[in-house]
Design a protein around this motif. Structure first.
Motif, PDB file in Angstrom:
ATOM      1  N   TYR A  51       0.833  -1.203   0.000  1.00 57.38           N
ATOM      2  CA  TYR A  51       0.000   0.000   0.000  1.00 57.38           C
ATOM      3  C   TYR A  51       0.866   1.251   0.000  1.00 57.38           C
ATOM      4  N   SER A  52       1.908   1.236   0.853  1.00 53.62           N
ATOM      5  CA  SER A  52       2.817   2.386   0.908  1.00 53.62           C
ATOM      6  C   SER A  52       3.501   2.601  -0.431  1.00 53.62           C
ATOM      7  N   SER A  53       3.932   1.501  -1.069  1.00 54.05           N
ATOM      8  CA  SER A  53       4.604   1.611  -2.367  1.00 54.05           C
ATOM      9  C   SER A  53       3.672   2.176  -3.420  1.00 54.05           C
ATOM     10  N   SER A  54       2.399   1.717  -3.406  1.00 52.50           N
ATOM     11  CA  SER A  54       1.437   2.207  -4.393  1.00 52.50           C
ATOM     12  C   SER A  54       1.175   3.699  -4.224  1.00 52.50           C
ATOM     13  N   ILE A  55       0.959   4.132  -2.976  1.00 49.69           N
ATOM     14  CA  ILE A  55       0.700   5.545  -2.720  1.00 49.69           C
ATOM     15  C   ILE A  55       1.922   6.393  -3.073  1.00 49.69           C
ATOM     16  N   SER A  56       3.118   5.900  -2.694  1.00 53.25           N
ATOM     17  CA  SER A  56       4.348   6.649  -2.978  1.00 53.25           C
ATOM     18  C   SER A  56       4.562   6.788  -4.474  1.00 53.25           C
ATOM     19  N   SER A  57       4.307   5.708  -5.223  1.00 52.64           N
ATOM     20  CA  SER A  57       4.491   5.753  -6.674  1.00 52.64           C
ATOM     21  C   SER A  57       3.559   6.777  -7.306  1.00 52.64           C
ATOM     22  N   GLN A  58       2.290   6.809  -6.865  1.00 52.35           N
ATOM     23  CA  GLN A  58       1.345   7.792  -7.393  1.00 52.35           C
ATOM     24  C   GLN A  58       1.795   9.204  -7.048  1.00 52.35           C
ATOM     25  N   TYR A  59       2.305   9.380  -5.841  1.00 53.96           N
ATOM     26  CA  TYR A  59       2.752  10.703  -5.413  1.00 53.96           C
ATOM     27  C   TYR A  59       3.937  11.176  -6.243  1.00 53.96           C
ATOM     28  N   VAL A  60       4.923  10.281  -6.435  1.00 57.20           N
ATOM     29  CA  VAL A  60       6.106  10.646  -7.218  1.00 57.20           C
ATOM     30  C   VAL A  60       5.713  10.963  -8.665  1.00 57.20           C
ATOM     31  N   GLN A  61       4.826  10.145  -9.241  1.00 56.98           N
ATOM     32  CA  GLN A  61       4.399  10.397 -10.616  1.00 56.98           C
ATOM     33  C   GLN A  61       3.682  11.734 -10.729  1.00 56.98           C
ATOM     34  N   SER A  62       2.862  12.064  -9.721  1.00 56.67           N
ATOM     35  CA  SER A  62       2.130  13.328  -9.752  1.00 56.67           C
ATOM     36  C   SER A  62       3.077  14.520  -9.704  1.00 56.67           C
ATOM     37  N   VAL A  63       4.047  14.492  -8.755  1.00 55.02           N
ATOM     38  CA  VAL A  63       5.003  15.601  -8.656  1.00 55.02           C
ATOM     39  C   VAL A  63       5.874  15.659  -9.905  1.00 55.02           C
ATOM     40  N   SER A  64       6.262  14.484 -10.428  1.00 56.99           N
ATOM     41  CA  SER A  64       7.098  14.432 -11.638  1.00 56.99           C
ATOM     42  C   SER A  64       6.368  15.060 -12.821  1.00 56.99           C
ATOM     43  N   GLN A  65       5.080  14.773 -12.942  1.00 50.02           N
ATOM     44  CA  GLN A  65       4.301  15.347 -14.035  1.00 50.02           C
ATOM     45  C   GLN A  65       4.190  16.864 -13.887  1.00 50.02           C
ATOM     46  N   ASP A  66       3.991  17.333 -12.639  1.00 50.42           N
ATOM     47  CA  ASP A  66       3.908  18.784 -12.414  1.00 50.42           C
ATOM     48  C   ASP A  66       5.221  19.472 -12.774  1.00 50.42           C
ATOM     49  N   LEU A  67       6.349  18.867 -12.351  1.00 53.46           N
ATOM     50  CA  LEU A  67       7.656  19.456 -12.630  1.00 53.46           C
ATOM     51  C   LEU A  67       7.960  19.438 -14.123  1.00 53.46           C
ATOM     52  N   THR A  68       7.653  18.312 -14.782  1.00 55.86           N
ATOM     53  CA  THR A  68       7.885  18.216 -16.227  1.00 55.86           C
ATOM     54  C   THR A  68       7.004  19.205 -16.982  1.00 55.86           C
ATOM     55  N   ALA A  69       5.745  19.330 -16.540  1.00 58.55           N
ATOM     56  CA  ALA A  69       4.834  20.271 -17.202  1.00 58.55           C
ATOM     57  C   ALA A  69       5.331  21.705 -17.065  1.00 58.55           C
TER      58      ALA A  69
END
Length: 606
Positions: A51-69
């Motif tokens: 569960y922690s890995s799933s939430i962390s992965s979603q969080y990292v992807q979200s911040v990564s998308q914001d930074l890339t955008a």
């Protein structure tokens, strides 16, 4: 194991029936407790880490998308500068022709300064080219002409860069004022006449701005979020990290774990979980490092609690008389059966005994664990469904602001020439397109409206480029009223014009054909252009994307999102029932073919 069982068998032969029953009672009291202990600890730790890995992965992807955008928006804000004719002529001007340089600079500088005015985090821009010219522009800093920029580790090697790159943070040494720390976002600039990279444009972004993109106050999980530069080892974070933690993280990457998106390592006797995502600009990773201490402490507490229960059960077995053995064995047998059903995925609670002893407490804890696991499973399913719905709506709602901005510039240009007829036609086309895009219709529209949107797009393209594209629509009238997903055909038309067409082509060299027909319960749509074929390496990436059903996404699609977004929308809406094919051939162009189930299309998406 076998000698132990033989020894136990020999001992049991010499024991009386009373002692045999006593041994059985003791075994029944201890063994189920041990099973519950290790099973609960295992399931608790595994479900917690997953569960922690799933939430962390979603969080990292979200911040990564914001930074890339954000970086993409910064890059796009200078696109009009790089295609400006005065800027292109400035690039070809010799370094000693100062008069010509001044004239061209006056022409293109307003475009450049508009981006600087809109973004205060950009401390300045530095231009360098192969002819030896250097140019710095800023509202906040002044250039130190005595600084030996050719000896600078970054700018002295800038001519080696062939791709857009985000540098490691460094002080702005060539500025006369305070040497603030910046990230250099460097873009190679192409000479549009020769097609070669003749200059490099460094956008100096304040370090504080990049750090601010790493802040997420709504995410309360314990851990560290940082930007990590793989080649230099530089780490950027909003919080202070221990040197030993950062060192152990680097060592873990260097021991062969860098190819794993998720892994674990130990630092100062604490176990950490790492989730990261690669950024498309330079050798950067967005990394989330979270300690697993809370889960390991919970597992340890569960083990201690189970041990206490085992000791209590053993004590009771010394006192309990044999007639009540069945009372003890019966709930334990039910508990064992319940655990077996749980292992097969069945959630069946055990009836709790009326007594409030240790066995009853154990069964109550087991039932409570079942309820929590079942609730957690329901929450995960609901979360996945909500995420799928959100992703579909988000992908359907995407609008290209850069296209709108360029269109408004074109309208302004025609207005300056007092060409009212052209301005009126463009304004009508844009208004129809915007009305179609933002209309609240669930993301579906008849095929004829999607085709009308494409025609409006081609009208805007004609006024922007001064050249008409030879477009042919071969559409069966019987399919015009069939609903399809909005903006599901136009991105392929736009891609064909963007990458396969050139204003320098002869009119007969490029033809764009859109076909649509019905075959039984399937709507067949094909977009074909006769322009430049797709490069082989790009086709490999596209075929992998389609074959894996977006399961394997090449970093290429972080900057080229059009085809991937449409294909993902098809998968979300139709699942495996959609057929999607792309093929290309030199000299004949590119074909994109889609087969959509009509009954699903007409029903919409629930």
């Amino acid at each position: 194991m076998k000698p132990f069982l033989l020894s136990l068998k020999r001992i049991m032969v010499y024991l009386s029936l009373k002692h045999k029953l006593f041994v059985i009672l003791v075994a029944i009291s201890i063994v189920p407790t041990a099973i519950v202990s290790y099973s609960s600890q295992y399931f608790m730790f595994r479900s917690g880490t997953e569960y922690s890995s799933s939430i962390s992965s979603q969080y990292v992807q979200s911040v990564s998308q914001d930074l890339t955008a954000y970086l993409q928006e910064v890059s796009d804000s200078f696109d009009s500068l790089f295609t400006n004719s005065a800027f292109q002529r400035f690039m070809e001007t010799p370094a000693d022709d100062l008069v010509a340089q001044a004239g061209y600079t006056i022409d293109y500088q307003p475009i450049q300064r508009q981006s600087l005015q809109e973004r205060n985090e950009i401390l300045g821009v530095l231009y360098m080219d192969g002819l030896g010219k250097k140019y710095f522009d800023s509202y906040q800093k002044r250039f130190d002409f005595s600084y030996p920029i050719q000896d600078d580790p970054l700018y002295g090697n800038i001519a080696r860069l062939e791709n857009t790159t985000l540098s490691a943070p460094h002080p702005l040494n060539y500025a006369l004022d305070t040497k603030e720390t910046v990230f250099s976002f460097i873009r190679p600039v192409y000479n549009l006449r020769t097609g070669t990279i003749d200059a490099w444009f460094s956008i100096e972004i304040s370090e504080d701005k990049i750090k601010s993109l790493l802040s997420r106050p709504d995410y309360e999980q314990e851990g560290h979020l940082l930007l990590y530069h793989d080649s230099s080892g530089a780490a950027v974070s909003n919080v202070k990290m221990e040197d030993s933690l950062l060192r152990d993280f680097r060592n873990s990457l260097n021991t062969g774990l860098r190819d794993q998106q998720e892994f674990m390592f130990t630092s100062n006797a604490i176990r950490y979980e790492v989730t990261y995502s690669d950024l498309p600009y330079g050798d950067w990773k967005l990394v989330w490092i979270a300690p697993l201490s809370s889960m390991t402490e919970g597992a340890a507490q569960s083990t201690n609690l189970t041990l206490l229960i085992a000791i209590a059960s053993f004590s009771i077995s010394l006192i309990v008389a044999y007639p009540v053995m069945n009372i003890v064995l019966r709930p334990l047998s039910k508990l064992k059966q319940g655990m077996a059903r749980l292992g097969r995925g069945a959630y069946h609670p055990i009836s709790e005994p009326s007594s409030n002893d240790e066995i009853g407490f154990l069964i109550h804890g087991y039932n409570q664990m079942l309820n929590e696991l079942q609730q957690m499973e329901q929450e995960v399913v609901a979360s996945k469904l909500k995420e799928k719905e959100r992703e579909l709506l988000q992908l359907q709602a995407q609008i290209n602001p850069h296209f709108l901005f360029n269109t408004l510039e074109t309208i302004e240009s025609y207005a300056g020439k007092n060409n009212g007829e052209a301005v009126g036609e463009m304004v009508q086309s844009v208004s129809r397109m915007m009305r179609y895009s933002v209309r609240n219709d669930g993301g579906w529209a008849p095929l004829k409206e999607e085709l009308a949107y494409i025609r409006n797009f081609l009208t805007i393209h004609y006024f922007r480029n001064g050249t008409d594209v030879n477009a042919i629509f071969e559409v069966d009238p019987a399919v015009l009223d069939i609903p399809i997903m909005k903006l599901s055909i136009q991105p392929f038309v736009e891609n064909a014009i963007k990458y396969a067409w050139s204003p320098h082509m002869a009119p007969e060299a490029f033809t764009l054909t859109v076909r649509a027909e019905r075959k039984e319960d399937t709507l067949l749509i094909e977009v074909h252009d006769t322009g430049t074929s797709v490069p082989e390496d790009v086709m490999d990436k596209l075929n992998l994307l389609i074959k894996s059903k977006t399961g394997q996404v090449d970093p290429f699609f972080r900057k080229h999102t059009g085809i991937m977004n449409v294909y993902r929308r098809f998968l979300l809406a139709y699942g495996d029932r959609v057929a999607f094919q792309i093929r290309t051939q030199a000299g004949q162009g590119t074909w994109i073919r889609m087969e959509l189930p009509i009954e699903k299309t007409e029903g919409g998406v629930a």
